[in-house]
Every structure is written in C-alpha cells, then in structure tokens.
Design a protein around this motif. Structure first.
Motif, PDB file in Angstrom:
ATOM      1  N   GLY A  51       5.849   2.492 -11.338  1.00  0.00           N
ATOM      2  CA  GLY A  51       6.078   2.739  -9.919  1.00  0.00           C
ATOM      3  C   GLY A  51       5.219   1.954  -8.959  1.00  0.00           C
ATOM      4  O   GLY A  51       5.428   1.993  -7.747  1.00  0.00           O
ATOM      5  N   ALA A  52       4.229   1.214  -9.481  1.00  0.00           N
ATOM      6  CA  ALA A  52       3.291   0.514  -8.603  1.00  0.00           C
ATOM      7  C   ALA A  52       3.977  -0.586  -7.801  1.00  0.00           C
ATOM      8  O   ALA A  52       3.781  -0.702  -6.578  1.00  0.00           O
ATOM      9  CB  ALA A  52       2.139  -0.068  -9.421  1.00  0.00           C
ATOM     10  N   MET A  53       4.798  -1.404  -8.456  1.00  0.00           N
ATOM     11  CA  MET A  53       5.441  -2.507  -7.753  1.00  0.00           C
ATOM     12  C   MET A  53       6.562  -2.029  -6.839  1.00  0.00           C
ATOM     13  O   MET A  53       6.843  -2.656  -5.817  1.00  0.00           O
ATOM     14  CB  MET A  53       5.970  -3.536  -8.757  1.00  0.00           C
ATOM     15  N   ILE A  54       7.199  -0.916  -7.184  1.00  0.00           N
ATOM     16  CA  ILE A  54       8.179  -0.326  -6.269  1.00  0.00           C
ATOM     17  C   ILE A  54       7.470   0.145  -5.007  1.00  0.00           C
ATOM     18  O   ILE A  54       7.931  -0.098  -3.882  1.00  0.00           O
ATOM     19  CB  ILE A  54       8.912   0.855  -6.936  1.00  0.00           C
ATOM     20  N   THR A  55       6.344   0.806  -5.180  1.00  0.00           N
ATOM     21  CA  THR A  55       5.577   1.308  -4.038  1.00  0.00           C
ATOM     22  C   THR A  55       5.061   0.163  -3.176  1.00  0.00           C
ATOM     23  O   THR A  55       5.213   0.177  -1.947  1.00  0.00           O
ATOM     24  CB  THR A  55       4.400   2.169  -4.525  1.00  0.00           C
ATOM     25  N   TYR A  56       4.458  -0.837  -3.797  1.00  0.00           N
ATOM     26  CA  TYR A  56       3.958  -1.979  -3.027  1.00  0.00           C
ATOM     27  C   TYR A  56       5.106  -2.744  -2.374  1.00  0.00           C
ATOM     28  O   TYR A  56       4.981  -3.249  -1.253  1.00  0.00           O
ATOM     29  CB  TYR A  56       3.155  -2.908  -3.944  1.00  0.00           C
ATOM     30  N   GLY A  57       6.241  -2.838  -3.066  1.00  0.00           N
ATOM     31  CA  GLY A  57       7.401  -3.502  -2.491  1.00  0.00           C
ATOM     32  C   GLY A  57       7.942  -2.784  -1.270  1.00  0.00           C
ATOM     33  O   GLY A  57       8.527  -3.410  -0.377  1.00  0.00           O
ATOM     34  N   SER A  58       7.739  -1.471  -1.207  1.00  0.00           N
ATOM     35  CA  SER A  58       8.247  -0.699  -0.071  1.00  0.00           C
ATOM     36  C   SER A  58       7.507  -1.013   1.222  1.00  0.00           C
ATOM     37  O   SER A  58       7.967  -0.663   2.309  1.00  0.00           O
ATOM     38  CB  SER A  58       8.141   0.805  -0.364  1.00  0.00           C
ATOM     39  N   TYR A  59       6.365  -1.678   1.123  1.00  0.00           N
ATOM     40  CA  TYR A  59       5.597  -2.068   2.314  1.00  0.00           C
ATOM     41  C   TYR A  59       5.806  -3.546   2.667  1.00  0.00           C
ATOM     42  O   TYR A  59       5.139  -4.076   3.548  1.00  0.00           O
ATOM     43  CB  TYR A  59       4.100  -1.817   2.087  1.00  0.00           C
ATOM     44  N   MET A  60       6.738  -4.209   1.960  1.00  0.00           N
ATOM     45  CA  MET A  60       6.944  -5.643   2.166  1.00  0.00           C
ATOM     46  C   MET A  60       7.890  -5.915   3.328  1.00  0.00           C
ATOM     47  O   MET A  60       8.899  -5.235   3.494  1.00  0.00           O
ATOM     48  CB  MET A  60       7.504  -6.298   0.893  1.00  0.00           C
ATOM     49  N   ASP A  61       7.571  -6.932   4.098  1.00  0.00           N
ATOM     50  CA  ASP A  61       8.408  -7.366   5.213  1.00  0.00           C
ATOM     51  C   ASP A  61       9.746  -7.905   4.696  1.00  0.00           C
ATOM     52  O   ASP A  61       9.805  -8.563   3.660  1.00  0.00           O
ATOM     53  CB  ASP A  61       7.679  -8.464   5.997  1.00  0.00           C
ATOM     54  N   LYS A  62      10.805  -7.631   5.423  1.00  0.00           N
ATOM     55  CA  LYS A  62      12.153  -8.044   5.013  1.00  0.00           C
ATOM     56  C   LYS A  62      12.319  -9.564   5.009  1.00  0.00           C
ATOM     57  O   LYS A  62      13.252 -10.084   4.387  1.00  0.00           O
ATOM     58  CB  LYS A  62      13.194  -7.424   5.959  1.00  0.00           C
ATOM     59  N   LYS A  63      11.453 -10.273   5.690  1.00  0.00           N
ATOM     60  CA  LYS A  63      11.583 -11.726   5.763  1.00  0.00           C
ATOM     61  C   LYS A  63      11.010 -12.432   4.535  1.00  0.00           C
ATOM     62  O   LYS A  63      11.264 -13.623   4.333  1.00  0.00           O
ATOM     63  CB  LYS A  63      10.882 -12.251   7.027  1.00  0.00           C
ATOM     64  N   GLU A  64      10.248 -11.728   3.746  1.00  0.00           N
ATOM     65  CA  GLU A  64       9.589 -12.354   2.604  1.00  0.00           C
ATOM     66  C   GLU A  64      10.563 -12.579   1.445  1.00  0.00           C
ATOM     67  O   GLU A  64      11.506 -11.801   1.252  1.00  0.00           O
ATOM     68  CB  GLU A  64       8.428 -11.478   2.128  1.00  0.00           C
TER      69      GLU A  64
END
Length: 471
Positions: free
Chosen positions: A239-252
């Motif tokens: 779940g770590a990368m899902i969680t960190y991905g949830s804070y990622m900007d849509k432009k990345e």
C-alpha cells in the motif's frame, strides 16, 4: 453516486507533493531500506554474484517496474488510501486488497521497527570504538543484546517516535521535507563509501564477482530468489506506493517517475554490493567466516571487519550505520503513512490523532516482536510455520514476506491488467504520443502487467507452498 461525489470532494482537498523531486525522493526512500543494504548483498553472495545480478535486473524491469507503475496509477487516479482507492475504482469486493495492503504494512512496520532500532546502538557503539579504540564484543554479545527486552522496547519506541514525528507534520512539511534531507545525505554517504572501497585491494575481485556473469554458477533456486527479491525490495504489495501516488500531481508522468524510483533503488543495491564485497575480498580470511544470516552479516561480521581489517574503518563504521539508520527511517515513514492515510480518509481523523493511533497500534505489535528475541520464552518459542521460524518476529516476517506481499501483489496485477477500466489507465499513463501513435511504453506496460508479472508472482507463491522461504 453520492459516494463518488463525496470521493471527488475529498480528493480536491488532498495535500500533494510540493515537487516531482519530493515524490521521487520519498518513494525512493520507501523502496530503499535495510533489504538493499543487507539482504540483497547477502543473497547475491550466496547465489554466486554476476548471473544472479543479471536475472535480478531483468526481474526488476519485467516485474518491479510494472507493479510500481500500477500502484502509483491506482493511488493518483483515486487520490485515496489503498482501501478507498480499490473501493472507488473496483467496488467493495476489491477493497479487500486494499485492506490486505494496509494490514501487511502494519505487520511489517511492527517488526521492522525493532530491527531498525538496532541501528541506533550500532551507531553509538561505532562512535565509542572510533573515539576510544575497538574492543571486539564477547562471543554471544549480540544474542544478549537482542534478548534484552527492556532495551529492545526502548529502541523500537525511539524509532517509531522519530517516524511519527515526521508523519505528523504532513506531506510537504513532514515526509517531503524529511526525505529531501535524508535521501541526499544517504546518497552522498553511499558515494563516499564506494569511493573509499575502490581504494581497497579487493576491488577487482569484487567487480568481477558482481558484473561477470557465469550462469553455470547460478543455482536453480537463485532465479526464483531474484524474482522474489525484485518484488519485495520495491515496497510493493503493502500500500505504500498507492498511498504516495495519491499525493502525486496529475501533470506528472507515472511511467517516468516509477522508472526513476526503480533505477535509484537498484543502483543503491548494487552500490551496497560493491562496498560489501570489496571489503570481503580485501580480507581473504573473512570469506569463510561470513555469518550465515543477513542480520549477522550486517550487525556482527561487518563492524569487526571495519575496525580490524579496513583502512579508515574508524571513519567508515559510524558513517555506514548512519546510512543504515537513514535507510530504515525512510522506509518506516512510508509504512506508517499507509496506516495514517487510512485513518484520515476513512475515519476523518486529524493527522495528529491518526499518527498517534497508527504509531501506538504499531508499537503494540513491536512489543510482542521485541520480546520474542529471547526476553520472553513463550513469545520466543512461538511458531506456526515450523522449525527455524520460532518467535513472533520471525513468524510475522515469514507471513508477510511469503504470503501477504505476494498475494497482494498478484491481485494488484490482476486488477489493473484485467478488471480496471482501461480508459482510466489510458488517461493516467498516456496511451498515445503527440502524433497520435500508440505509446510503446504503454503497450509494454500492458503486456507486463497482464502476463509477465502475475505469472512470476504466482511462481513465487507456488514455490512458497512447496517450502521456499523468502523472509
């Protein structure tokens, strides 16, 4: 419909990484942990180097990168923790995979905090030896150390308190700020230690061992071990990368960011091998005395080598354990954030309250693990997986590494590859190039996530059923 409107409203208020560098350093910190610095060099050594490294690199590309991409994709699209992410994108039945990821992270953090705490005493001991002269610990000293229940409880508490202190500050002011300090220092220490290692007489043998593949020396079990470690080392399935991905900007770009994290993790693992093997090959008499465990190699064999055989060991030793401590802390931060994110999103808690409850719950697990190393007989002898896996800590490690992580990873590949709305995947990763042609990376990802990754993970699970141990 109401639930989806509520999800969208929550997503709009979600904190995000302040920069692309912030995400990459945080995600790399999650992936780069004790497994890179002790387990990868250990299993590479016992699988005779070169050929194993080649197989591992192939496995990272075919398995690690696509699953990393899939997890980040799930998180960024949903802007949620793993449980609500699967619920939104797949329905309530798929949310069970999110719950498995959170539970896996909780279990791993519970025993990981205990082992991470050992870096504190290792650093203190090295500072003392560097200033006052090295005195070899008496035989059995490490066993007495881990059997000291009160000390183990204190060390794991300190490490969890440090982790909670970072998490409580939030994404930008806490995790991102901390990893922007921890990770550059970690990379600088690695570079420094590699440079120092290159001045040792065993450098040529070390490079030959790592980079000269001889597949006749690769045991059959080594192929599966390379596949298994490629999955485990990247913090996937918890779940770590899902969680960190949830804070990622849509432009990345998800593809590029996932690739950068995988590359940084792999480079550091190889660098750790260069350091370890140069030291080993520089002292011929040490090859036969390497401890039979990853823990022993890091906490027993290496300090003695640094102080008795290696030039500038009085400088290298404390610096190395700063490196190990920083790597452990960057990983515990990501594991605790998975739990905290769930409490914030689902229970509507404040970050401070969620952090306190998450860290407190984890510490309860750590108590049982800390006391299962000899302090309490009942906990130390506890076993459900048979001989060689006695103790609560070993039991949880075996459970997470052999069952929870691969099962979670398998279902993630199945979900993204076969059940998730393909339009969502196309929009998130970019199916088409600017000229309208289909992106080659997209096609490669789809093939890997649908066929290669699930088959490889299934092979790992089958091997576990027949007795293989990846813990």
């Amino acid at each position: 419909e109401f639930r989806r409107v509520l999800f969208r409203s929550m997503s709009q208020n979600r904190e995000q990484w302040g920069s692309r560098v912030g995400f990459i350093l945080a995600a790399s910190g999650s992936a780069i942990g004790l497994g890179n610095l002790w387990k990868f060099p250990y299993i590479t050594w016992h699988n005779n180097g070169g050929a194993f490294v080649i197989v591992y690199l192939i496995a990272v590309i075919l398995i690690g990168w696509p699953i990393m991409t899939a997890e980040i994709l799930i998180g960024r699209k949903s802007q949620k923790n793993p449980v609500l992410a699967f619920d939104e994108l797949g329905g309530s039945n798929w949310s069970l995979i999110g719950w498995l990821g959170v539970l896996t992270g909780l279990v791993i953090l519970g025993y990981y905090a205990v082992i991470a705490g050992w870096t504190i005493t290792s650093f203190i001991s090295c500072m003392n030896w560097s200033m006052n002269g090295y005195t070899a610990p008496e035989e059995g000293a490490f066993g007495e150390f881990i059997g000291n229940g009160k000390l183990q409880l204190l060390l794991s508490f300190i490490f969890l308190a440090l982790t909670a202190g970072v998490i409580s500050k939030g994404i930008k002011k806490g995790i991102e700020r901390a990893t922007k300090i921890l990770m550059p220092i970690l990379f600088l220490i690695i570079v420094y230690m590699v440079i120092m290692a290159l001045g040792l007489p065993g450098r040529n043998e070390a490079f030959s061992f790592i980079f000269s593949p001889d597949f006749s020396n690769l045991p059959p079990s080594g192929i599966l071990e390379a596949v298994g470690h490629a999955f485990f080392t990247l913090s996937l399935g918890m779940g770590a990368m899902i969680t960190y991905g949830s804070y990622m900007d849509k432009k990345e770009s998800i593809f590029k960011n996932a690739a950068l994290v995988v590359i940084l993790d792999t480079v550091l693992a190889i660098a750790a091998c260069v350091i370890m093997y140069t030291i080993i090959f520089s002292v011929p008499s040490v090859k036969d005395s390497i401890s039979g465990s990853t823990v022993g190699m890091l906490f027993i064999t290496l300090p003695n080598l640094l102080y008795t055989e290696i030039p500038f060991g009085t400088i290298l030793a404390p610096v190395f354990y700063i490196l190990v401590g920083f790597a452990a802390l960057s990983s515990t931060i990501s594991l605790l954030e998975v739990i905290v994110s769930l409490l914030i999103d689902k229970m509507k808690m404040s970050r401070q309250k969620a952090t306190l409850i998450g860290a407190g719950t984890t510490y309860v697990i750590s108590i049982f693990c800390a006391l299962s190393l000899g302090a309490v007989d009942a906990l130390s002898s506890f076993s459900i997986f048979g001989p060689g896996k006695e103790g609560v800590l070993s039991t949880l490690d075996h459970l997470a590494s052999n069952w929870m992580l691969p099962v979670g990873g398998l279902f993630i590949t199945i979900f993204v590859g076969w059940f998730m709305d393909q339009k969502i995947i196309q929009d998130e990763v970019g199916k088409f190039n600017d000229d309208g042609s289909v992106n080659f990376t997209y096609n490669m990802f789809k093939f890997f996530i649908r066929f290669i990754a699930p088959v490889a993970i299934l092979a790992v699970i089958i091997s576990v059923i027949f007795g293989k141990d990846f813990s």
